[in-house]
Design a protein around this motif. Structure first.
Motif, PDB file in Angstrom:
ATOM      1  N   THR A  70       0.599  -1.222   0.294  1.00 53.17           N
ATOM      2  CA  THR A  70      -0.194   0.056  -0.042  1.00 53.17           C
ATOM      3  C   THR A  70       1.107   0.854  -0.244  1.00 53.17           C
ATOM      4  N   ALA A  71       2.034   1.141   1.089  1.00 55.07           N
ATOM      5  CA  ALA A  71       2.729   2.104   0.558  1.00 55.07           C
ATOM      6  C   ALA A  71       3.830   2.739  -0.461  1.00 55.07           C
ATOM      7  N   LEU A  72       3.915   1.234  -1.364  1.00 53.41           N
ATOM      8  CA  LEU A  72       4.731   1.536  -2.542  1.00 53.41           C
ATOM      9  C   LEU A  72       3.752   2.187  -3.278  1.00 53.41           C
ATOM     10  N   ILE A  73       2.528   1.810  -3.115  1.00 52.32           N
ATOM     11  CA  ILE A  73       1.322   1.882  -4.525  1.00 52.32           C
ATOM     12  C   ILE A  73       1.429   4.009  -4.144  1.00 52.32           C
ATOM     13  N   THR A  74       1.159   4.450  -3.090  1.00 49.61           N
ATOM     14  CA  THR A  74       0.868   5.919  -3.095  1.00 49.61           C
ATOM     15  C   THR A  74       2.382   6.601  -3.743  1.00 49.61           C
ATOM     16  N   ARG A  75       3.374   6.555  -2.671  1.00 53.78           N
ATOM     17  CA  ARG A  75       5.168   6.201  -3.414  1.00 53.78           C
ATOM     18  C   ARG A  75       4.926   6.169  -4.795  1.00 53.78           C
ATOM     19  N   ILE A  76       4.786   5.186  -5.552  1.00 51.51           N
ATOM     20  CA  ILE A  76       4.737   5.419  -6.714  1.00 51.51           C
ATOM     21  C   ILE A  76       4.614   5.656  -7.738  1.00 51.51           C
ATOM     22  N   THR A  77       2.970   5.956  -7.527  1.00 53.56           N
ATOM     23  CA  THR A  77       1.586   6.717  -8.072  1.00 53.56           C
ATOM     24  C   THR A  77       2.376   8.505  -7.904  1.00 53.56           C
ATOM     25  N   ALA A  78       2.728   9.347  -6.794  1.00 52.66           N
ATOM     26  CA  ALA A  78       2.767  10.563  -6.648  1.00 52.66           C
ATOM     27  C   ALA A  78       4.473  10.911  -7.222  1.00 52.66           C
ATOM     28  N   THR A  79       5.372  10.008  -7.463  1.00 47.85           N
ATOM     29  CA  THR A  79       6.328  10.263  -7.985  1.00 47.85           C
ATOM     30  C   THR A  79       6.264   9.969  -9.709  1.00 47.85           C
ATOM     31  N   ASP A  80       5.956   8.733 -10.160  1.00 45.61           N
ATOM     32  CA  ASP A  80       5.757   8.808 -11.680  1.00 45.61           C
ATOM     33  C   ASP A  80       4.616  10.253 -11.738  1.00 45.61           C
ATOM     34  N   ALA A  81       4.011  11.052 -10.607  1.00 46.43           N
ATOM     35  CA  ALA A  81       3.203  11.924 -11.579  1.00 46.43           C
ATOM     36  C   ALA A  81       3.756  13.171 -11.803  1.00 46.43           C
ATOM     37  N   ILE A  82       5.035  12.874 -10.622  1.00 44.84           N
ATOM     38  CA  ILE A  82       5.902  14.316 -11.212  1.00 44.84           C
ATOM     39  C   ILE A  82       7.037  14.463 -12.270  1.00 44.84           C
ATOM     40  N   LYS A  83       6.962  13.058 -12.553  1.00 40.94           N
ATOM     41  CA  LYS A  83       7.756  12.316 -13.397  1.00 40.94           C
ATOM     42  C   LYS A  83       7.575  13.112 -15.005  1.00 40.94           C
ATOM     43  N   ASN A  84       6.805  12.926 -14.641  1.00 33.96           N
ATOM     44  CA  ASN A  84       5.542  13.575 -15.891  1.00 33.96           C
ATOM     45  C   ASN A  84       5.042  14.179 -15.911  1.00 33.96           C
ATOM     46  N   GLU A  85       5.388  15.238 -15.683  1.00 31.43           N
ATOM     47  CA  GLU A  85       5.771  17.159 -15.475  1.00 31.43           C
ATOM     48  C   GLU A  85       6.997  17.453 -15.346  1.00 31.43           C
ATOM     49  N   GLY A  86       8.325  16.651 -16.292  1.00 31.70           N
ATOM     50  CA  GLY A  86       9.251  17.313 -15.941  1.00 31.70           C
ATOM     51  C   GLY A  86      10.314  17.727 -15.217  1.00 31.70           C
ATOM     52  N   LYS A  87      11.393  17.989 -15.365  1.00 37.45           N
ATOM     53  CA  LYS A  87      12.455  18.047 -14.174  1.00 37.45           C
ATOM     54  C   LYS A  87      12.926  19.909 -14.232  1.00 37.45           C
ATOM     55  N   SER A  88      12.822  19.659 -13.191  1.00 36.37           N
ATOM     56  CA  SER A  88      13.020  21.450 -11.815  1.00 36.37           C
ATOM     57  C   SER A  88      14.019  21.066 -10.600  1.00 36.37           C
ATOM     58  N   PRO A  89      14.466  21.732  -9.873  1.00 34.66           N
ATOM     59  CA  PRO A  89      14.995  22.134  -8.180  1.00 34.66           C
ATOM     60  C   PRO A  89      13.095  21.775  -7.183  1.00 34.66           C
ATOM     61  N   GLU A  90      11.904  22.770  -7.339  1.00 39.75           N
ATOM     62  CA  GLU A  90      11.421  22.339  -7.045  1.00 39.75           C
ATOM     63  C   GLU A  90      10.901  20.625  -7.128  1.00 39.75           C
ATOM     64  N   LYS A  91      10.372  20.859  -8.774  1.00 38.89           N
ATOM     65  CA  LYS A  91      10.113  18.466  -8.155  1.00 38.89           C
ATOM     66  C   LYS A  91      11.244  17.881  -7.507  1.00 38.89           C
ATOM     67  N   ARG A  92      12.575  17.705  -7.729  1.00 34.58           N
ATOM     68  CA  ARG A  92      13.645  17.430  -6.779  1.00 34.58           C
ATOM     69  C   ARG A  92      12.942  17.215  -5.541  1.00 34.58           C
ATOM     70  N   GLU A  93      12.908  18.699  -5.165  1.00 31.58           N
ATOM     71  CA  GLU A  93      12.058  18.234  -3.498  1.00 31.58           C
ATOM     72  C   GLU A  93      10.770  17.495  -3.337  1.00 31.58           C
ATOM     73  N   GLN A  94      10.321  18.368  -3.748  1.00 32.22           N
ATOM     74  CA  GLN A  94       9.022  17.100  -3.418  1.00 32.22           C
ATOM     75  C   GLN A  94       9.284  15.516  -3.523  1.00 32.22           C
ATOM     76  N   ARG A  95      10.349  15.125  -4.923  1.00 31.15           N
ATOM     77  CA  ARG A  95      10.207  13.640  -4.365  1.00 31.15           C
ATOM     78  C   ARG A  95      10.521  13.104  -2.800  1.00 31.15           C
ATOM     79  N   LYS A  96      12.289  14.066  -2.871  1.00 31.28           N
ATOM     80  CA  LYS A  96      12.495  13.919  -1.595  1.00 31.28           C
ATOM     81  C   LYS A  96      11.282  13.698  -0.570  1.00 31.28           C
ATOM     82  N   ALA A  97      10.210  14.922  -0.936  1.00 36.70           N
ATOM     83  CA  ALA A  97       9.397  14.981   0.612  1.00 36.70           C
ATOM     84  C   ALA A  97       8.667  13.152   0.348  1.00 36.70           C
ATOM     85  N   ILE A  98       8.135  13.367  -0.472  1.00 37.37           N
ATOM     86  CA  ILE A  98       7.722  11.779  -0.688  1.00 37.37           C
ATOM     87  C   ILE A  98       8.759  10.435  -0.559  1.00 37.37           C
ATOM     88  N   MET A  99      10.013   9.876  -0.450  1.00 38.86           N
ATOM     89  CA  MET A  99      10.063   9.690  -0.043  1.00 38.86           C
ATOM     90  C   MET A  99      10.913   9.684   1.270  1.00 38.86           C
TER      91      MET A  99
END
Length: 147
Positions: A70-99
């Motif tokens: 369940t935790a993995l599904i939540t994390r994977i879904t969230a990180t996949d959504a961010i990956k589709n938005e491109g790369k930026s410092p803000e996205k990196r911070e979002q990925r760190k928060a998800i992790m």
């Protein structure tokens, strides 16, 4: 003498065609064995695969495995959504928060010894990424191995 030349010409063509069919067959076989790539899988499929891998790697029981999935599904879904938005410092911070959130969930699911093994594995992966970054000039995504 002429028949001997024709025979070797025919044998050469047969050998060439045989090699062609061999390489086409090997390519097809390799593609079929490779199967569905992890990046093509749904978040649920990825989570199932990783939770089963971690079940054996960290000695999880069935309840822990279900909670982890369940935790993995939540994390994977969230990180996949961010990956589709491109790369930026803000996205990196979002990925760190998800992790960070995921690590908190893992800590509550795992026992102390299981979590220590998880942290050790994560540190090894991070060291390996740093080492590879110098060789290739670019790091890899930690999500590939589930860390």
């Amino acid at each position: 003498m002429k028949t001997q030349k024709n025979t070797s010409n025919i044998i050469g063509k047969i050998a060439l065609l045989s090699l062609l069919f061999f390489f086409v067959g090997m390519t097809t076989t390799f593609a079929q064995k490779r199967g569905k790539r992890d990046s093509d899988a749904t978040p649920t499929e990825k989570a199932e695969k990783r939770s089963q891998k971690w079940k054996t790697e960290f000695g999880l029981n069935d309840t822990q495995t279900a909670q982890l999935k369940t935790a993995l599904i939540t994390r994977i879904t969230a990180t996949d959504a961010i990956k589709n938005e491109g790369k930026s410092p803000e996205k990196r911070e979002q990925r760190k928060a998800i992790m960070t959130e995921f690590d908190t969930q893992v800590k509550s699911i795992f026992t102390d010894s299981q979590y220590a093994a998880y942290e050790k594995k994560k540190a090894e992966k991070k060291d390996k990424m740093k080492e590879n970054r110098g060789k290739r000039g670019q790091g890899t995504d930690m999500d590939d191995d589930g860390f």
